[in-house]
Design an enzyme around this catalytic site. Structure first.
Site, PDB file in Angstrom:
ATOM      1  N   PRO A   2     -34.047   2.256  14.640  1.00 38.43           N
ATOM      2  CG  PRO A   2     -32.413   0.645  14.229  1.00 38.43           C
ATOM      3  CD  PRO A   2     -32.704   1.866  15.020  1.00 38.43           C
ATOM      4  CB  ILE A   3     -39.427   0.149  13.763  1.00 36.38           C
ATOM      5  CG1 ILE A   3     -39.631   1.612  14.100  1.00 36.38           C
ATOM      6  CG2 ILE A   3     -40.586  -0.710  14.244  1.00 36.38           C
ATOM      7  CD1 ILE A   3     -39.930   1.896  15.518  1.00 36.38           C
TER       8      ILE A   3
END
Length: 136
Positions: A2-3
């Site tokens: 995930p960013i």
């Protein structure tokens, strides 16, 4: 993979900013099952006057909102997402962020939408992404 983008006011100290990032990551590890070493966060501060949130939208009394934007691979159930939301609020409360001030938005994409270096889409070859459901 995930960013995570965390936007918050400059009223929060550098130590609290790091604690907020740590808390969000720990919530991901516990609730979604991402690997502990899978951490990519951007923490950005803004003058308090530039953090604008309706103080009573949905009957929630907001004061100093922390915005959390997550881009991650599609396939997590609504139940898992709600578990994640609760985990983030729980962890952030422990580091001094009111639950009412936690705003989270999730954006989903596919494994083909990531390159972690070398001009390659490495996730295409890694197998199932933690927390995602098998493709139908």
């Amino acid at each position: 993979m995930p960013i995570v983008r965390i936007d918050l006011s400059d009223r929060r100290s550098p130590g609290q900013r790091r604690a907020i990032s740590d808390a969000v990551h720990e919530a991901f590890v516990e609730s979604v099952g991402i690997p502990r070493g899978d951490r990519f966060h951007l923490v950005t501060t803004h003058p308090a006057a530039e953090i604008i949130a309706d103080p009573g939208y949905l009957d929630i009394a907001r004061e100093d909102v922390v915005y959390i934007q997550v881009t991650f691979v599609r396939g997590r159930s609504a139940e898992l997402k709600q578990k994640f939301f609760r985990a983030v609020a729980d962890h952030l409360e422990r580091v001094g962020v009111r639950r009412q001030d936690v705003a989270i938005v999730l954006t989903e994409n596919t494994v083909a939408d990531y390159s972690w270096g070398n001009g390659e889409a490495q996730l295409l070859n890694l197998g199932p992404v933690p927390g995602t459901e098998p493709a139908a």
